[in-house]
Write an enzyme that holds these catalytic residues in place. Structure first.
Site, PDB file in Angstrom:
ATOM      1  N   ARG A   1     -21.595   1.770 -21.571  1.00 22.07           N
ATOM      2  CA  ARG A   1     -21.611   0.315 -21.691  1.00 22.07           C
ATOM      3  C   ARG A   1     -22.579  -0.250 -20.673  1.00 22.07           C
ATOM      4  O   ARG A   1     -22.482   0.064 -19.481  1.00 22.07           O
ATOM      5  CB  ARG A   1     -20.211  -0.250 -21.449  1.00 22.07           C
ATOM      6  CG  ARG A   1     -20.116  -1.752 -21.671  1.00 22.07           C
ATOM      7  CD  ARG A   1     -18.733  -2.290 -21.397  1.00 22.07           C
ATOM      8  NE  ARG A   1     -18.400  -2.234 -19.985  1.00 22.07           N
ATOM      9  CZ  ARG A   1     -17.199  -2.532 -19.490  1.00 22.07           C
ATOM     10  NH1 ARG A   1     -16.236  -2.895 -20.316  1.00 22.07           N
ATOM     11  NH2 ARG A   1     -16.970  -2.455 -18.200  1.00 22.07           N
TER      12      ARG A   1
ATOM     13  N   CYS B   1     -10.279   0.018 -27.622  1.00 21.88           N
ATOM     14  CA  CYS B   1     -10.528   0.427 -26.254  1.00 21.88           C
ATOM     15  C   CYS B   1      -9.698  -0.462 -25.345  1.00 21.88           C
ATOM     16  O   CYS B   1      -9.889  -1.656 -25.319  1.00 21.88           O
ATOM     17  CB  CYS B   1     -12.012   0.203 -26.017  1.00 21.88           C
ATOM     18  SG  CYS B   1     -12.597   0.782 -24.482  1.00 21.88           S
TER      19      CYS B   1
ATOM     20  N   ARG C   1      -4.645 -12.569 -16.733  1.00 21.03           N
ATOM     21  CA  ARG C   1      -3.462 -11.736 -16.610  1.00 21.03           C
ATOM     22  C   ARG C   1      -3.173 -11.270 -15.188  1.00 21.03           C
ATOM     23  O   ARG C   1      -2.125 -10.700 -14.920  1.00 21.03           O
ATOM     24  CB  ARG C   1      -3.545 -10.532 -17.534  1.00 21.03           C
ATOM     25  CG  ARG C   1      -4.472  -9.466 -17.070  1.00 21.03           C
ATOM     26  CD  ARG C   1      -4.002  -8.210 -17.686  1.00 21.03           C
ATOM     27  NE  ARG C   1      -5.058  -7.231 -17.773  1.00 21.03           N
ATOM     28  CZ  ARG C   1      -4.864  -6.014 -18.203  1.00 21.03           C
ATOM     29  NH1 ARG C   1      -3.684  -5.660 -18.606  1.00 21.03           N
ATOM     30  NH2 ARG C   1      -5.842  -5.170 -18.252  1.00 21.03           N
TER      31      ARG C   1
ATOM     32  N   HIS D   1       0.811  -1.213   0.000  1.00 19.21           N
ATOM     33  CA  HIS D   1       0.000   0.000   0.000  1.00 19.21           C
ATOM     34  C   HIS D   1       0.840   1.257   0.000  1.00 19.21           C
ATOM     35  O   HIS D   1       0.588   2.200  -0.737  1.00 19.21           O
ATOM     36  CB  HIS D   1      -0.883   0.037   1.246  1.00 19.21           C
ATOM     37  CG  HIS D   1      -2.068  -0.852   1.114  1.00 19.21           C
ATOM     38  ND1 HIS D   1      -2.547  -1.621   2.153  1.00 19.21           N
ATOM     39  CD2 HIS D   1      -2.885  -1.082   0.075  1.00 19.21           C
ATOM     40  CE1 HIS D   1      -3.585  -2.289   1.739  1.00 19.21           C
ATOM     41  NE2 HIS D   1      -3.817  -1.993   0.500  1.00 19.21           N
TER      42      HIS D   1
ATOM     43  N   ARG E   1     -18.015   2.860 -17.855  1.00 19.11           N
ATOM     44  CA  ARG E   1     -18.328   1.587 -17.208  1.00 19.11           C
ATOM     45  C   ARG E   1     -19.437   1.855 -16.202  1.00 19.11           C
ATOM     46  O   ARG E   1     -19.330   2.787 -15.405  1.00 19.11           O
ATOM     47  CB  ARG E   1     -17.103   1.051 -16.479  1.00 19.11           C
ATOM     48  CG  ARG E   1     -15.914   0.779 -17.386  1.00 19.11           C
ATOM     49  CD  ARG E   1     -14.765   0.198 -16.585  1.00 19.11           C
ATOM     50  NE  ARG E   1     -13.699  -0.293 -17.454  1.00 19.11           N
ATOM     51  CZ  ARG E   1     -12.574   0.366 -17.711  1.00 19.11           C
ATOM     52  NH1 ARG E   1     -12.357   1.533 -17.143  1.00 19.11           N
ATOM     53  NH2 ARG E   1     -11.668  -0.141 -18.524  1.00 19.11           N
TER      54      ARG E   1
ATOM     55  N   ASN F   1      -8.110  -5.534 -23.789  1.00 20.11           N
ATOM     56  CA  ASN F   1      -7.726  -6.222 -22.549  1.00 20.11           C
ATOM     57  C   ASN F   1      -8.370  -7.596 -22.476  1.00 20.11           C
ATOM     58  O   ASN F   1      -7.696  -8.608 -22.298  1.00 20.11           O
ATOM     59  CB  ASN F   1      -8.143  -5.424 -21.316  1.00 20.11           C
ATOM     60  CG  ASN F   1      -7.504  -4.058 -21.255  1.00 20.11           C
ATOM     61  OD1 ASN F   1      -6.598  -3.752 -22.016  1.00 20.11           O
ATOM     62  ND2 ASN F   1      -7.985  -3.230 -20.349  1.00 20.11           N
ATOM     63  N   ASP F   2      -9.687  -7.638 -22.640  1.00 18.08           N
ATOM     64  CA  ASP F   2     -10.368  -8.922 -22.543  1.00 18.08           C
ATOM     65  C   ASP F   2     -10.156  -9.786 -23.773  1.00 18.08           C
ATOM     66  O   ASP F   2     -10.082 -11.003 -23.682  1.00 18.08           O
ATOM     67  CB  ASP F   2     -11.868  -8.718 -22.299  1.00 18.08           C
ATOM     68  CG  ASP F   2     -12.161  -8.514 -20.822  1.00 18.08           C
ATOM     69  OD1 ASP F   2     -13.142  -7.829 -20.489  1.00 18.08           O
ATOM     70  OD2 ASP F   2     -11.392  -9.062 -20.011  1.00 18.08           O
TER      71      ASP F   2
END
Lengths: 574, 88
Positions: A332, A502, A465, A189, A296, A454-455
């Protein structure tokens, strides 16, 4: 001059005078007290808890810390106000008649032993939180005012055993040039906070508080992990230059704010941003940009005891749409798995939520939820340039059903006499191999595509990942990924469909030339990568990338792809 | 006194973050709150206590609440567990 080699865990270079934070726990002596003194000792304890607790609460209120930082501070509060701490101290002071400092130090040492023995990595890391609260408390007790400050007249390099998180949030940050510590992993952290503050950190230097003298001139190199103490003139010059060029780069990036994004030869590229929270909108507006390529909406559905209403959602979408108008806002529909909504919808537990009932599947299986969201979006679309995007599409059927539902929602809104916009553009995320491969069929029935890299990479390579064991298999240079992207773009082109990229790939210097070469001029990425991406785009010359695409698509392996990209970059000084 | 059995369902179990959420929630109530895991019993309002439980996914715990708002406390705690502490 002395130099120490550690690990660079937060990038940047800092030059300043050492300000050494010495651990107090080790220097606590057990002193016995008398029966009469006991209540006063306890009183000191109560006051110390109040003072430090108040400090932390004020911090939580007055600064707009990120969630991560607030979590740390909240944990510190819990540790401070833990009944177990009070019980242990009371026992020590009232029954055993030991001094307060000893009672406190003993409790924390015991805590350290308990956590140290734990298998769980998360819990072992909590030891750092306990240690910090312990330092704070003991430091406060030793001198009745709060301890450590930086020298405000110069740049400081904080030298300590660990990065003191709460302290970090308090001290004069403009005078903190760097941090050098004995321990702290890159994912702890404290280091995350230091990174978000842009403070370079070097860790892993043993016995550092004993080796560095207060006031010594130090250079912290957060890239290489080097710490130089009392640097000779040559070293100083080298670092001064590095720092200057870093500063210059930052300034240049800032100049790009508000500038229209075009390639080096003037081709217009629409660079948009992905956000997941209305709080980010103001920052997005400040940076300029061509709108929001991905809103999102999961945040609206999380942490709740009931599903969000149409009006609630409408307010959120409308506010954002208005702010970015006339630039587009692509919303989305909710993309989470049933596991996250299990308290709101009665759903069965799944073994594999990532491949289960999520995204468009969840929406189609719960038409009420879907309709509520759609109606809110249609209403909000009156206020701005709103688009709808469907996640995790694999079948044309999913698009057709969604369109039927949208039509039915429009009819309901008409009946209710509520204002809304007709013909809101409907697009899909191409983030599965299935969608990419049938993109030709999908293109005929959508208004736009957004390639979720990414997906797409995860699903195509079947790699998680976030798993350390296989994360190096997650590589956008795999030929399959680039071919699927190319196929998608070609199909979109055939039907004159706008298509955007994206995801993180959109920001990388390795791939921006490829995308521009493919004719993609719509990219959307996170606000933090916006300026860097813009810089890359503006250096790209369309004429240079013509042969790049064919060359890359000819590559025979991931390594070969990377090699060709590097050669191109080297050749064009990119 | 009211008690309730509960199973830890979130993937990573009661690690630091859910422990903190649980303790913070419990401290909003006046009732005493204890958690039993097999042989060990801890004070549910103590961060130290809850973290040392280190209950992994699948662990069955018994919650005990005693006081004027004991049922309310258990209700809210149950909801928190059911939401998997907003993870995954």
């Amino acid at each position: 001059m002395e130099s120490f080699q550690g690990s660079g865990v937060s990038p940047g270079i800092g030059l300043g005078m050492a300000r050494v934070l010495r651990s107090v726990a080790s220097s606590v002596v057990c002193r016995s007290i008398t029966q009469e003194e006991a209540p006063t000792e306890l009183e000191r304890f109560t006051k110390a808890l109040e003072h430090i607790g108040e400090d932390i609460r004020l911090l939580l209120q007055s600064f707009s810390f990120k969630k991560e930082e607030r979590d740390i501070l909240n944990t510190h509060l819990l540790i401070l106000e833990d009944p177990a701490l009070r019980e242990s101290v009371e026992k020590g002071v009232l029954e055993e008649l030991v001094c307060l400092e000893f009672a406190v130090a003993r409790y924390f040492q015991q805590a350290a032993q308990i956590f140290g023995a734990m298998q769980d990595e998360y819990l072992a890391q909590r030891m750092a939180d306990y240690r910090e609260v312990s330092q704070r408390l003991l430091g406060h007790l030793r001198s009745d005012e709060d301890e450590f400050t930086l020298d405000e007249k110069q740049d400081n390099i904080l030298v300590a055993e660990e990065v003191p998180v709460a302290l970090l949030m308090k001290i004069a940050k403009n005078k903190l040039a760097g941090i050098a510590v004995e321990r702290g992993s890159a994912t702890s952290h404290a280091i995350i906070v230091a990174r978000s503050l842009g403070v370079p950190v070097v860790t892993g230097i043993a016995d550092i508080t004993k080796k560095i003298h207060e006031g010594a001139v130090c250079v912290v190199d957060g890239h290489s992990g080097m710490l130089a103490v009392n640097p000779d003139r040559h070293t100083k010059e080298v670092y001064a230059q590095l720092m200057a060029s870093e500063r210059q780069h930052q300034e240049e990036l800032t100049k790009l704010i508000g500038v229209e994004t075009r390639t080096a030869d003037g081709a217009r590229v629409h660079l948009r941003m992905n956000i997941e929270n209305p709080d980010e909108v103001d920052h997005v507006m400040h940076m300029g940009g061509d709108g929001i390529g991905l809103l999102r909406t999961e945040f609206i559905f999380l942490n709740r005891s009931s599903l969000p209403t149409e009006d609630e959602q409408y307010e959120i979408y409308r506010t954002i749409a208005e702010k970015v108008h006339p630039a587009p806002l692509v919303i989305r529909t909710v993309d989470i798995g049933g596991d996250k909504l299990s308290n709101l919808l009665s759903l069965q537990k799944e073994q594999n939520p990532a491949l289960g009932l999520r995204g468009i599947r969840l929406s189609l299986a719960h038409p009420d939820l879907f309709r509520t969201q759609i109606m809110a979006i249609l209403r909000a679309a009156v206020a701005g340039n709103v688009h709808i995007m469907l996640p995790l599409i694999i079948r044309l059927e999913e698009v057709r059903r969604s369109k039927e539902i949208i039509k039915s929602c429009e009819q309901e809104l008409i009946q209710r006499g509520v204002e809304f916009r007709r013909g809101v553009p409907l697009g899909v995320m191409i983030e599965t191999p299935a969608a990419a491969m049938i993109s030709g069929m999908l293109a005929r029935e959508c208004d736009f595509f957004s390639i979720g890299t990414n997906d797409l990479i995860q699903y195509t390579l079947a790699v998680d990942r976030t798993s350390e064991n296989v994360s190096d298999l997650y590589d956008p240079c795999h030929p399959s990924v680039l071919h699927l992207i190319t196929l998608t773009v070609q199909n979109a082109r055939k039907y004159n469909l706008p298509v955007a990229v994206c995801g993180e790939m959109a920001a990388e210097a390795d791939f921006i030339p490829f995308f521009i070469g493919l004719g993609l001029h719509d990219l959307s990425l996170s606000p933090g990568l916006y300026l860097i991406a813009k810089e890359h785009i503006m250096r790209t010359r369309s004429s240079d990338v013509i042969d790049l695409v064919l060359d890359i698509l000819d590559a025979e392996s991931t390594e070969d792809t990377r090699k060709r990209i590097n050669e191109w970059r080297h050749k064009h000084r990119y | 006194m009211t008690q309730k059995d509960i199973t830890v369902t979130n993937k990573l179990g009661l690690h630091a973050r859910p422990s903190a959420l649980l303790v913070k929630l419990a401290n909003n109530f006046r009732s005493e709150f204890h958690i039993v895991n097999g042989d060990s019993e801890v004070n549910g309002k103590s961060i130290m206590g809850v973290m040392t439980l280190a209950a992994a996914q699948g662990t069955r715990l018994t919650l005990f609440a005693d006081g004027e708002d004991e049922e309310y406390l258990l209700d809210e705690v149950t909801k928190l567990f059911a939401s998997n502490f907003n993870e995954d």
